[in-house]
Design a protein around this motif. Structure first.
Motif, PDB file in Angstrom:
ATOM      1  N   ARG A 130       0.836  -1.211   0.000  1.00 21.70           N
ATOM      2  CA  ARG A 130       0.000   0.000   0.000  1.00 21.70           C
ATOM      3  C   ARG A 130       0.867   1.255   0.000  1.00 21.70           C
ATOM      4  O   ARG A 130       0.603   2.202  -0.735  1.00 21.70           O
ATOM      5  CB  ARG A 130      -0.933   0.013   1.215  1.00 21.70           C
ATOM      6  N   LEU A 131       1.896   1.260   0.839  1.00 22.37           N
ATOM      7  CA  LEU A 131       2.780   2.429   0.913  1.00 22.37           C
ATOM      8  C   LEU A 131       3.516   2.633  -0.405  1.00 22.37           C
ATOM      9  O   LEU A 131       3.688   3.766  -0.859  1.00 22.37           O
ATOM     10  CB  LEU A 131       3.775   2.266   2.068  1.00 22.37           C
ATOM     11  N   GLU A 132       3.947   1.543  -1.026  1.00 27.10           N
ATOM     12  CA  GLU A 132       4.625   1.651  -2.325  1.00 27.10           C
ATOM     13  C   GLU A 132       3.648   2.143  -3.397  1.00 27.10           C
ATOM     14  O   GLU A 132       3.980   3.036  -4.192  1.00 27.10           O
ATOM     15  CB  GLU A 132       5.203   0.296  -2.720  1.00 27.10           C
ATOM     16  N   ARG A 133       2.453   1.607  -3.417  1.00 27.78           N
ATOM     17  CA  ARG A 133       1.445   2.027  -4.396  1.00 27.78           C
ATOM     18  C   ARG A 133       1.124   3.512  -4.266  1.00 27.78           C
ATOM     19  O   ARG A 133       0.918   4.208  -5.253  1.00 27.78           O
ATOM     20  CB  ARG A 133       0.162   1.212  -4.213  1.00 27.78           C
ATOM     21  N   ASN A 134       1.089   4.019  -3.016  1.00 31.51           N
ATOM     22  CA  ASN A 134       0.800   5.428  -2.769  1.00 31.51           C
ATOM     23  C   ASN A 134       2.025   6.321  -2.912  1.00 31.51           C
ATOM     24  O   ASN A 134       1.935   7.531  -2.683  1.00 31.51           O
ATOM     25  CB  ASN A 134       0.177   5.596  -1.379  1.00 31.51           C
ATOM     26  N   GLY A 135       3.164   5.757  -3.270  1.00 33.17           N
ATOM     27  CA  GLY A 135       4.359   6.550  -3.524  1.00 33.17           C
ATOM     28  C   GLY A 135       5.121   6.965  -2.276  1.00 33.17           C
ATOM     29  O   GLY A 135       6.007   7.821  -2.355  1.00 33.17           O
ATOM     30  N   MET A 136       4.825   6.369  -1.135  1.00 34.05           N
ATOM     31  CA  MET A 136       5.477   6.753   0.121  1.00 34.05           C
ATOM     32  C   MET A 136       6.782   5.996   0.354  1.00 34.05           C
ATOM     33  O   MET A 136       7.685   6.480   1.022  1.00 34.05           O
ATOM     34  CB  MET A 136       4.563   6.497   1.328  1.00 34.05           C
ATOM     35  N   VAL A 137       6.849   4.789  -0.188  1.00 34.72           N
ATOM     36  CA  VAL A 137       7.989   3.900   0.008  1.00 34.72           C
ATOM     37  C   VAL A 137       8.462   3.412  -1.356  1.00 34.72           C
ATOM     38  O   VAL A 137       7.651   3.192  -2.254  1.00 34.72           O
ATOM     39  CB  VAL A 137       7.572   2.698   0.901  1.00 34.72           C
ATOM     40  N   GLU A 138       9.758   3.264  -1.487  1.00 33.98           N
ATOM     41  CA  GLU A 138      10.334   2.700  -2.714  1.00 33.98           C
ATOM     42  C   GLU A 138      10.890   1.320  -2.401  1.00 33.98           C
ATOM     43  O   GLU A 138      11.537   1.117  -1.368  1.00 33.98           O
ATOM     44  CB  GLU A 138      11.453   3.599  -3.230  1.00 33.98           C
ATOM     45  N   ARG A 139      10.627   0.396  -3.298  1.00 33.22           N
ATOM     46  CA  ARG A 139      11.156  -0.964  -3.198  1.00 33.22           C
ATOM     47  C   ARG A 139      12.323  -1.041  -4.168  1.00 33.22           C
ATOM     48  O   ARG A 139      12.147  -0.880  -5.372  1.00 33.22           O
ATOM     49  CB  ARG A 139      10.067  -1.967  -3.572  1.00 33.22           C
ATOM     50  N   VAL A 140      13.516  -1.273  -3.635  1.00 32.35           N
ATOM     51  CA  VAL A 140      14.725  -1.270  -4.453  1.00 32.35           C
ATOM     52  C   VAL A 140      15.325  -2.674  -4.456  1.00 32.35           C
ATOM     53  O   VAL A 140      15.633  -3.228  -3.395  1.00 32.35           O
ATOM     54  CB  VAL A 140      15.762  -0.255  -3.905  1.00 32.35           C
ATOM     55  N   VAL A 141      15.474  -3.233  -5.649  1.00 35.99           N
ATOM     56  CA  VAL A 141      16.080  -4.551  -5.802  1.00 35.99           C
ATOM     57  C   VAL A 141      17.559  -4.338  -6.101  1.00 35.99           C
ATOM     58  O   VAL A 141      17.915  -3.662  -7.067  1.00 35.99           O
ATOM     59  CB  VAL A 141      15.404  -5.346  -6.940  1.00 35.99           C
ATOM     60  N   THR A 142      18.419  -4.896  -5.247  1.00 38.31           N
ATOM     61  CA  THR A 142      19.863  -4.753  -5.451  1.00 38.31           C
ATOM     62  C   THR A 142      20.365  -5.926  -6.288  1.00 38.31           C
ATOM     63  O   THR A 142      19.915  -7.052  -6.122  1.00 38.31           O
ATOM     64  CB  THR A 142      20.616  -4.710  -4.110  1.00 38.31           C
TER      65      THR A 142
END
Length: 127
Positions: free
Chosen positions: A61-73
């Protein structure tokens, strides 16, 4: 954006976003990520009472709303890190203000709760 003294009306869109930002886990996740980026299991350790399923749903939800970024290293093995986004960072002052307000008013709230509970018990006894 044009500035105005007019207070925005609470719409369904506002309510939906606020519900998602103020749900059971989102503020705790945002608070943890404001300090530093964390991997999933680091977040689980930072918030030990959250289940894996609830943490996953809140992060999505936070990622969808632009609050959190999911970063794949691109390491071996591949790792996923969560970090606060630019939009999410704008909430830090508001989160801090809410925590300060809660800390300041909690004694009064607890007194109000105790008075209410006492009145409720009295009403039940008098029936």
């Amino acid at each position: 954006m044009q500035e105005t003294d007019e207070v925005p009306q609470l719409t369904a869109q506002h309510r939906e976003l606020l519900d998602q930002m103020l749900d059971k886990w989102s503020l705790q996740i945002m608070e943890a990520l404001c300090d530093q980026p964390l991997r999933f299991n680091e977040l689980r350790r930072a918030i030990p009472v959250v289940t894996q399923k609830s943490l996953t749903a809140a992060l999505r939800r936070l990622e969808r709303n632009g609050m959190v970024e999911r970063v794949v290293t691109q390491t071996r093995p591949v790792a996923v890190e969560y970090r606060i986004s630019q939009i999410g960072r704008t909430l830090q002052g508001l989160i801090d203000a809410l925590l300060l307000w809660t800390t300041d008013t909690l004694p009064e709230v607890e007194q109000a709760r105790a008075r209410f509970d006492d009145l409720q018990r009295e009403e039940v006894r008098s029936r």
